[in-house]
Design a protein around this motif. Structure first.
Motif, mmCIF file in Angstrom:
data_model
loop_
_atom_site.group_PDB
_atom_site.id
_atom_site.type_symbol
_atom_site.label_atom_id
_atom_site.label_comp_id
_atom_site.label_asym_id
_atom_site.label_seq_id
_atom_site.Cartn_x
_atom_site.Cartn_y
_atom_site.Cartn_z
ATOM 1 N N ARG A 34 5.806 11.717 -6.409
ATOM 2 C CA ARG A 34 4.832 10.633 -6.264
ATOM 3 C C ARG A 34 5.145 9.531 -7.263
ATOM 4 O O ARG A 34 5.481 9.792 -8.425
ATOM 5 C CB ARG A 34 3.425 11.168 -6.495
ATOM 6 N N THR A 35 5.046 8.281 -6.810
ATOM 7 C CA THR A 35 5.249 7.154 -7.711
ATOM 8 C C THR A 35 4.015 6.982 -8.597
ATOM 9 O O THR A 35 2.888 7.259 -8.172
ATOM 10 C CB THR A 35 5.496 5.847 -6.944
ATOM 11 N N ALA A 65 12.274 1.619 -4.749
ATOM 12 C CA ALA A 65 11.834 0.434 -5.493
ATOM 13 C C ALA A 65 10.893 -0.433 -4.673
ATOM 14 O O ALA A 65 10.131 -1.233 -5.234
ATOM 15 C CB ALA A 65 13.043 -0.373 -5.944
ATOM 16 N N ALA A 66 10.930 -0.284 -3.355
ATOM 17 C CA ALA A 66 10.066 -1.093 -2.474
ATOM 18 C C ALA A 66 8.682 -0.483 -2.305
ATOM 19 O O ALA A 66 7.797 -1.114 -1.720
ATOM 20 C CB ALA A 66 10.728 -1.252 -1.111
ATOM 21 N N LEU A 67 8.486 0.731 -2.813
ATOM 22 C CA LEU A 67 7.230 1.450 -2.574
ATOM 23 C C LEU A 67 6.152 1.091 -3.591
ATOM 24 O O LEU A 67 6.428 0.930 -4.776
ATOM 25 C CB LEU A 67 7.474 2.959 -2.615
ATOM 26 N N ALA A 68 4.929 1.006 -3.118
ATOM 27 C CA ALA A 68 3.775 0.724 -3.984
ATOM 28 C C ALA A 68 3.412 1.973 -4.785
ATOM 29 O O ALA A 68 3.741 3.098 -4.393
ATOM 30 C CB ALA A 68 2.580 0.300 -3.127
ATOM 31 N N PRO A 69 2.721 1.795 -5.915
ATOM 32 C CA PRO A 69 2.217 2.960 -6.659
ATOM 33 C C PRO A 69 1.376 3.860 -5.758
ATOM 34 O O PRO A 69 0.641 3.379 -4.893
ATOM 35 C CB PRO A 69 1.362 2.316 -7.764
ATOM 36 N N GLY A 70 1.514 5.166 -5.970
ATOM 37 C CA GLY A 70 0.797 6.119 -5.140
ATOM 38 C C GLY A 70 1.564 6.552 -3.908
ATOM 39 O O GLY A 70 1.086 7.398 -3.140
ATOM 40 N N ASP A 76 6.915 11.502 -10.174
ATOM 41 C CA ASP A 76 6.251 12.687 -10.713
ATOM 42 C C ASP A 76 6.262 13.752 -9.622
ATOM 43 O O ASP A 76 5.759 13.512 -8.513
ATOM 44 C CB ASP A 76 4.802 12.367 -11.107
ATOM 45 N N MET A 77 6.847 14.910 -9.918
ATOM 46 C CA MET A 77 6.939 15.954 -8.904
ATOM 47 C C MET A 77 5.563 16.536 -8.586
ATOM 48 O O MET A 77 4.770 16.820 -9.480
ATOM 49 C CB MET A 77 7.879 17.068 -9.350
ATOM 50 N N VAL A 78 5.305 16.705 -7.321
ATOM 51 C CA VAL A 78 4.086 17.348 -6.844
ATOM 52 C C VAL A 78 4.318 18.857 -6.890
ATOM 53 O O VAL A 78 5.400 19.348 -6.536
ATOM 54 C CB VAL A 78 3.772 16.887 -5.404
ATOM 55 N N ARG A 88 0.848 -1.198 0.000
ATOM 56 C CA ARG A 88 0.000 0.000 0.000
ATOM 57 C C ARG A 88 0.881 1.244 0.000
ATOM 58 O O ARG A 88 2.054 1.182 0.371
ATOM 59 C CB ARG A 88 -0.922 -0.002 1.229
ATOM 60 N N PRO A 89 0.341 2.395 -0.403
ATOM 61 C CA PRO A 89 1.158 3.609 -0.478
ATOM 62 C C PRO A 89 1.816 3.976 0.857
ATOM 63 O O PRO A 89 1.221 3.836 1.925
ATOM 64 C CB PRO A 89 0.156 4.677 -0.916
ATOM 65 N N VAL A 90 3.044 4.446 0.748
ATOM 66 C CA VAL A 90 3.852 4.858 1.892
ATOM 67 C C VAL A 90 4.423 6.242 1.607
ATOM 68 O O VAL A 90 4.780 6.547 0.464
ATOM 69 C CB VAL A 90 5.023 3.868 2.126
#
Length: 270
Positions: free
Chosen positions: A268-269, A179-184, A234-236, A151-153
């Motif tokens: 953001r991923t 690389a360990a992070l979920a989309p979002g 993607d830059m916020v 889930r997003p982190v």
């Protein structure tokens, strides 16, 4: 030098620590005279250092509230330092009750005080680990107990990467954690730079030299070099900007000029 009751027996209180110097700049009480001496020496060159640290903490709090507002309920704060008012878990759990937070630091004082602050908080924990060894963080049972990487982190690397030398490849460490992070998921990052400091670079280099003298080199990177940490994100809005300019709650023009030293941003991923 008398050892305070709160100081772990394992630490050498005659050697300055960047975590405790940071604590001093923020007005904290968990530092020793050796830390205060180094801080005062750095301030001889850059008297606005406390303003920079305060701007950094304010950015962190705004970014955490923003991430919570986006529905993120998991926060991994690497290089978290010694607890001070307005910590990640306080901000995140106020915005999202039940939000889970894991702090990571390699300074024994920071870890010991985080444990004391978090006692009784089942949704927050602290892990002793080093950013330069991402697998020690990702493989930690305590991290896995609280953080679900499916889930997003929100991964926080706030005012930590400028203490990682190029020889230790900070870009690889950030990429491995990412690389360990979920989309979002989001990366929240701030970094020191000569750009924006209201002083000639030569004078600012004097403060950087103090950190080098205490064997904790402060690596000042350019905006372009800092932007590289966000590759794949993607830059916020508003992007990578001086700290007071990231989604300000008060008019940036009212800020101390030193607050604009360095850069901060959130990515953001996909």
């Amino acid at each position: 030098m008398e050892r305070p009751a709160w100081a772990p027996r394992s630490i050498d209180i005659s050697v300055p620590s960047v975590s405790r110097i940071y604590d001093y700049f923020l007005g904290g009480s968990h530092n020793f005279e050796v830390d205060r001496e180094a801080a005062r020496k750095a301030m001889e060159f850059m008297p606005g250092l406390p303003k920079i640290m305060q701007a950094n903490r304010a950015f962190m709090r705004r970014a955490v509230r923003w991430a919570a507002g986006q529905g993120i309920t998991q926060f991994l704060d690497v290089g978290s330092g010694i607890p001070t008012f307005g910590n990640v878990h306080e901000v995140a759990q106020a915005a999202r009750p039940g939000a889970r937070v894991v702090y990571v630091d390699h300074d024994p004082v920071a870890v010991a005080h985080s444990q004391a602050v978090l006692e009784g908080n089942e949704d927050a924990d602290v892990v002793a680990a080093d950013l330069r060894k991402p697998q020690d963080i990702l493989g930690s049972a305590r991290v896995r107990d609280l953080i679900d990487f499916d889930r997003p982190v929100a991964l926080l690397l706030v005012a930590i990467l400028h203490f990682v030398e190029d020889a230790d490849d900070p870009y690889a460490a950030v990429a491995e954690l990412g690389a360990a992070l979920a989309p979002g998921s989001v990366l929240v990052l701030s970094h020191a730079s000569y750009e924006g400091i209201p002083l000639p670079q030569k004078r600012a280099e004097g403060a950087v030299g103090v950190y080098k003298d205490i064997r904790n080199p402060l690596i000042m990177r350019s905006r372009d070099e800092i932007a590289r940490f966000f590759e794949g994100y993607d830059m916020v809005e508003p992007g990578l900007v001086p700290m007071p300019e990231w989604r300000p709650e008060t008019a940036p023009e009212d800020e101390d000029p030193y607050a604009f030293s360095g850069f901060a941003g959130v990515g953001r991923t996909a």
